[in-house]
Motif scaffolding. Structure first.
Motif, PDB file in Angstrom:
ATOM      1  N   ASP A 155       8.079  30.988 -11.745  1.00 45.50           N
ATOM      2  CA  ASP A 155       7.298  32.194 -12.023  1.00 45.50           C
ATOM      3  C   ASP A 155       6.446  32.081 -13.279  1.00 45.50           C
ATOM      4  O   ASP A 155       5.438  32.754 -13.407  1.00 45.50           O
ATOM      5  N   ASN A 156       6.847  31.244 -14.234  1.00 46.81           N
ATOM      6  CA  ASN A 156       6.071  31.046 -15.458  1.00 46.81           C
ATOM      7  C   ASN A 156       5.584  29.610 -15.505  1.00 46.81           C
ATOM      8  O   ASN A 156       6.366  28.684 -15.720  1.00 46.81           O
ATOM      9  N   PHE A 157       4.288  29.451 -15.308  1.00 46.48           N
ATOM     10  CA  PHE A 157       3.733  28.111 -15.200  1.00 46.48           C
ATOM     11  C   PHE A 157       2.237  28.198 -15.452  1.00 46.48           C
ATOM     12  O   PHE A 157       1.605  29.191 -15.101  1.00 46.48           O
ATOM     13  N   GLN A 158       1.679  27.189 -16.110  1.00 45.17           N
ATOM     14  CA  GLN A 158       0.227  27.103 -16.238  1.00 45.17           C
ATOM     15  C   GLN A 158      -0.191  25.828 -15.541  1.00 45.17           C
ATOM     16  O   GLN A 158      -0.059  24.740 -16.086  1.00 45.17           O
ATOM     17  N   TYR A 159      -0.681  25.974 -14.325  1.00 41.24           N
ATOM     18  CA  TYR A 159      -0.964  24.812 -13.484  1.00 41.24           C
ATOM     19  C   TYR A 159      -2.240  24.098 -13.916  1.00 41.24           C
ATOM     20  O   TYR A 159      -2.219  22.951 -14.340  1.00 41.24           O
ATOM     21  N   THR A 160      -3.369  24.781 -13.818  1.00 43.66           N
ATOM     22  CA  THR A 160      -4.635  24.162 -14.191  1.00 43.66           C
ATOM     23  C   THR A 160      -5.344  24.997 -15.252  1.00 43.66           C
ATOM     24  O   THR A 160      -5.081  26.188 -15.409  1.00 43.66           O
ATOM     25  N   VAL A 161      -6.241  24.347 -15.973  1.00 47.16           N
ATOM     26  CA  VAL A 161      -6.967  24.991 -17.068  1.00 47.16           C
ATOM     27  C   VAL A 161      -8.431  24.562 -17.011  1.00 47.16           C
ATOM     28  O   VAL A 161      -8.788  23.619 -16.307  1.00 47.16           O
ATOM     29  N   THR A 162      -9.259  25.255 -17.763  1.00 49.04           N
ATOM     30  CA  THR A 162     -10.639  24.821 -17.949  1.00 49.04           C
ATOM     31  C   THR A 162     -10.682  24.000 -19.225  1.00 49.04           C
ATOM     32  O   THR A 162     -10.404  24.508 -20.313  1.00 49.04           O
ATOM     33  N   GLY A 163     -10.976  22.723 -19.078  1.00 48.25           N
ATOM     34  CA  GLY A 163     -10.937  21.818 -20.217  1.00 48.25           C
ATOM     35  C   GLY A 163     -12.259  21.110 -20.443  1.00 48.25           C
ATOM     36  O   GLY A 163     -13.125  21.068 -19.563  1.00 48.25           O
ATOM     37  N   ALA A 164     -12.402  20.547 -21.632  1.00 46.77           N
ATOM     38  CA  ALA A 164     -13.609  19.810 -21.996  1.00 46.77           C
ATOM     39  C   ALA A 164     -13.281  18.902 -23.174  1.00 46.77           C
ATOM     40  O   ALA A 164     -12.203  18.994 -23.764  1.00 46.77           O
ATOM     41  N   ARG A 165     -14.209  18.021 -23.515  1.00 45.88           N
ATOM     42  CA  ARG A 165     -14.027  17.190 -24.701  1.00 45.88           C
ATOM     43  C   ARG A 165     -14.281  18.046 -25.942  1.00 45.88           C
ATOM     44  O   ARG A 165     -15.272  18.782 -26.016  1.00 45.88           O
ATOM     45  N   ARG A 166     -13.415  17.934 -26.920  1.00 41.17           N
ATOM     46  CA  ARG A 166     -13.503  18.797 -28.093  1.00 41.17           C
ATOM     47  C   ARG A 166     -14.839  18.625 -28.831  1.00 41.17           C
ATOM     48  O   ARG A 166     -15.455  19.608 -29.249  1.00 41.17           O
ATOM     49  N   ASP A 167     -15.297  17.383 -28.982  1.00 36.37           N
ATOM     50  CA  ASP A 167     -16.552  17.173 -29.705  1.00 36.37           C
ATOM     51  C   ASP A 167     -17.730  17.780 -28.955  1.00 36.37           C
ATOM     52  O   ASP A 167     -18.656  18.340 -29.558  1.00 36.37           O
ATOM     53  N   TRP A 168     -17.700  17.700 -27.614  1.00 39.14           N
ATOM     54  CA  TRP A 168     -18.784  18.283 -26.813  1.00 39.14           C
ATOM     55  C   TRP A 168     -18.779  19.802 -26.937  1.00 39.14           C
ATOM     56  O   TRP A 168     -19.838  20.430 -27.061  1.00 39.14           O
ATOM     57  N   VAL A 169     -17.600  20.399 -26.915  1.00 38.75           N
ATOM     58  CA  VAL A 169     -17.477  21.854 -27.042  1.00 38.75           C
ATOM     59  C   VAL A 169     -18.043  22.317 -28.380  1.00 38.75           C
ATOM     60  O   VAL A 169     -18.791  23.303 -28.456  1.00 38.75           O
ATOM     61  N   GLN A 170     -17.702  21.616 -29.441  1.00 34.12           N
ATOM     62  CA  GLN A 170     -18.164  22.010 -30.774  1.00 34.12           C
ATOM     63  C   GLN A 170     -19.679  21.917 -30.911  1.00 34.12           C
ATOM     64  O   GLN A 170     -20.292  22.702 -31.638  1.00 34.12           O
ATOM     65  N   LYS A 171     -20.288  20.984 -30.190  1.00 31.54           N
ATOM     66  CA  LYS A 171     -21.739  20.815 -30.252  1.00 31.54           C
ATOM     67  C   LYS A 171     -22.484  21.759 -29.310  1.00 31.54           C
ATOM     68  O   LYS A 171     -23.705  21.908 -29.425  1.00 31.54           O
ATOM     69  N   ASN A 172     -21.774  22.371 -28.378  1.00 24.94           N
ATOM     70  CA  ASN A 172     -22.417  23.204 -27.351  1.00 24.94           C
ATOM     71  C   ASN A 172     -21.753  24.575 -27.243  1.00 24.94           C
ATOM     72  O   ASN A 172     -21.514  25.080 -26.145  1.00 24.94           O
ATOM     73  N   LYS A 173     -21.475  25.184 -28.386  1.00 23.14           N
ATOM     74  CA  LYS A 173     -20.743  26.450 -28.409  1.00 23.14           C
ATOM     75  C   LYS A 173     -21.410  27.518 -27.554  1.00 23.14           C
ATOM     76  O   LYS A 173     -20.746  28.210 -26.773  1.00 23.14           O
TER      77      LYS A 173
END
Length: 273
Positions: free
Chosen positions: A156-174
């Motif tokens: 009942d408590n589970f996080q199966y999938t997430v929206t992920g990205a490369r941290r450096d790319w995220v920081q450059k494309n906020k």
């Protein structure tokens, strides 16, 4: 919704979860709806991926079996299809089997990849059963296969999938990240608005290649649980911690970093305003 935010993207389906994480790390894609275990595995191997939003929280999978199998006890000594050795669904399947008296070693997991391959494995008799999601499980049942239960009856408590990205790319494309997540939040809210039921069913029919009955059953199931699709694009932190704490059961070779260190929901918070 994404067009309204000025976000233009190409949707690519990864053949396996491992290949998806490898493509994300290599820069072949910018965002990925990826299972949390693979993201943690990539980071323990030197990558720096970050969770910026949710995706599937508690996954709803049906244990589809050969029609000759009527009980869990009959799975003893049999092979069961899984996506791969580190797929999070293995944890779910083990919990289902344990709750019904089967211990590790009394069955065998065989990695066959995605849902179509697992269903085909059951149909052809190569494996006795497999966890299958919607609407493929409804299709399998209509074709005469059997079922032994649903994953949500055991986990009942589970996080199966997430929206992920490369941290450096995220920081450059906020700005782009926030706009993408804003569209995603609106899509989640759209799904849960009862006024949009017919539109959602039509989209399910088109995207999942389902007939109307299968799409309606899928919609009703998701609306009943309200735990598969995040209502505002978020994640279940308790479920995410459960994944990280049970890292050995997912086949990870090294203990992952604290799950909080790979989650940055500041972009999602901005998108939810």
């Amino acid at each position: 919704m994404f067009q309204r935010e000025g976000v233009d993207f190409v949707r690519v389906l990864g053949e396996t979860t491992t290949m998806t994480s490898q493509a994300l790390v290599a820069g072949a894609m910018d965002f990925s709806q990826i299972n949390l275990v693979q993201l943690l595995a990539a980071n323990t191997s030197g990558a720096d991926l970050v969770v910026v939003g949710g995706d599937v929280m508690v996954p709803i999978y049906t244990l589809i079996v050969d029609p000759s199998i009527k009980s869990y006890a009959e799975l003893k000594g049999k092979r069961l299809a899984v996506a791969g050795p580190t797929d999070p669904l293995n944890y779910v399947l083990v919990r289902m089997l344990e709750a019904n008296g089967l211990k590790p070693g009394e069955y065998e997991f065989l990695g066959l990849g995605g849902t179509p391959n697992r269903v085909a494995g059951v149909q052809k008799g190569g494996v006795a059963g497999a966890l299958v999601n919607q609407p493929s499980d409804f299709k399998a049942l209509a074709a005469g296969m059997g079922q032994l239960g649903r994953s949500t009856d055991y986990v009942d408590n589970f996080q199966y999938t997430v929206t992920g990205a490369r941290r450096d790319w995220v920081q450059k494309n906020k700005d782009l990240v926030v706009r993408f997540l804003r569209a995603y939040v609106r899509a989640c809210e759209f799904f849960y608005n009862p006024r949009n039921k017919e539109t959602v069913i039509r989209v399910l029919m088109e995207r999942a290649k389902a007939d109307r009955e299968e799409a309606v059953k899928t919609y009703d199931l998701y609306m009943q649980t309200k735990k598969t699709i995040p209502q505002r694009g978020g994640i279940d932190l308790t479920g995410a911690r459960a994944v990280a704490q049970n890292w050995k059961e997912f086949g990870l070779k090294r203990e992952p970093p604290p799950v909080e260190s790979v989650i940055d929901l500041s972009y999602l918070a901005e998108a939810q305003k």
